[in-house]
Enzyme design. Structure first.
Site, PDB file in Angstrom:
ATOM      1  N   TYR A  66       0.833  -1.220   0.000  1.00  0.00           N
ATOM      2  CA  TYR A  66       0.000   0.000   0.000  1.00  0.00           C
ATOM      3  C   TYR A  66       0.861   1.261   0.000  1.00  0.00           C
ATOM      4  O   TYR A  66       0.410   2.330   0.408  1.00  0.00           O
ATOM      5  CB  TYR A  66      -0.947  -0.005   1.206  1.00  0.00           C
ATOM      6  N   SER A  67       2.085   1.135  -0.445  1.00  0.00           N
ATOM      7  CA  SER A  67       3.051   2.226  -0.359  1.00  0.00           C
ATOM      8  C   SER A  67       2.587   3.512  -1.059  1.00  0.00           C
ATOM      9  O   SER A  67       2.246   3.509  -2.253  1.00  0.00           O
ATOM     10  CB  SER A  67       4.354   1.746  -1.011  1.00  0.00           C
TER      11      SER A  67
END
Ligand SMILES: *Cc1c(COP(=O)(O)O)cnc(C)c1O
Length: 313
Positions: A66-67
């Protein structure tokens, strides 16, 4: 100022703050350059310029599933005309059912590769990076989080935006810290009479002090205008607890703005806690940097809402 210029400064009108003599303005980097949200726009800017000047065709970097950085990199690549490669911490099987962050990245043209945890741990290893460079010879390799000296230089520009809107009418800046590259850039660029305070979002983050010192040394600036609060990680990176979740709910309702629990939530939690328990912020004109990251709510929003539902009873 022109009629159409949008001010990214939001004043927080809160009687509790006024009672401590605190003036709080939020620098809304989350709304600054929408396709590439928050501090990641600044961290990538000079990296993109460098890649262009040196003839690279693609940008390669690392991040979790989910960077915010991976998301920003993919969108920056599309915006600035670069191919992008994301090395993602996770199993190959994730490819079959991409989460919304990675789906956005792919839609923006990013080429994804998955690294298991032990491979991913090599991300800073010289030999590993050299092998990547050989494999992706047309790619400029950017460290995780966009945190290198070019990223720090981009973050120096954040101060220019604060000064543009507030002139000298503030005393200190507060910012969440993952790698503290953003804090280092702000510290380097702040005028002499101003301070920056970071809130570390990960556990055992003392090492960040050395990182900031090293960045400032590389920039050739001697500054002791910064500090990092280490006690507001809430259990670790991307870890949530009830009091953080409850705080975020209250804060969002009172101020009609959205924050997230991984970075900005912990920063505001730390700030408000300090306002109650420490004298250091009393009477100060504070600029809190909303570093963005709202896209990440798609990974952690359900967990947050569950805790908030409990908090209300
Ligand atoms: C990446 C990120 C940070 C951390 O920035 P550093 O320069 O690594 O300290 C803070 N806030 C948000 C929303 C981020 O995405």
């Amino acid at each position: 100022m022109t009629l159409h210029s949008f001010s990214p400064i939001q004043y927080i009108d809160d009687p509790a703050l006024a009672a401590s003599g605190v003036e709080l303005n939020i620098l809304r980097l989350d709304r600054f350059f929408p396709p590439i949200s928050g501090n990641k726009y600044f961290k990538l800017k000079h990296n993109v310029d460098y890649a262009r000047r040196h003839g690279y065709q693609r940008l390669l970097s690392f991040g979790g599933a989910y960077s915010n950085h991976i998301h920003a990199l993919a969108l920056a690549g599309r915006h600035y005309g670069f191919g992008t490669i994301g090395l993602i911490r996770g199993e190959q099987s994730m490819e079959a059912n991409l989460n919304p962050t990675l789906q956005d990245a792919v839609d923006a043209g990013m080429d994804l590769h998955f690294l298991d945890r032990s491979q991913y741990r090599n991300k800073h290893d010289k030999d590993f990076v050299a092998r990547l460079q050989a494999e992706f010879s047309d790619a400029f390799i950017i460290p995780e989080g966009g945190s290198n000296l070019l990223g720090v230089k981009g973050c120096m520009e954040i101060v220019g935006h604060i000064q543009h809107h507030l002139d000298d009418n503030y005393d200190l800046v507060i910012v969440p810290c993952g790698t503290a590259a953003t804090l280092a850039g702000i510290a380097a660029a702040l005028p002499d009479n101003k301070q920056v305070v970071g809130v570390a979002v990960l556990k055992n983050a003392q090492f960040l002090n050395d990182e900031v010192t090293a960045y400032l040394q590389q920039l050739g600036v001697a500054k002791d205008n910064w500090q990092i609060l280490l006690d507001y990680h809430g259990g670790g990176y991307a870890k949530l607890n009830q009091s953080l979740a409850h705080f975020i709910q209250q804060f969002e309702q009172a101020n009609t703005l959205q924050i997230e629990p991984v970075y900005t939530g912990k920063m505001f939690y730390g700030l408000y806690d300090q306002l109650i328990h420490s004298a250091q912020f009393k009477g100060k004109r504070i600029v809190a940097v909303h570093t963005g990251g709202l896209q990440g709510l798609r990974g952690i929003g359900d967990q947050l809402e569950k805790l908030q539902a409990k908090a209300v009873g």
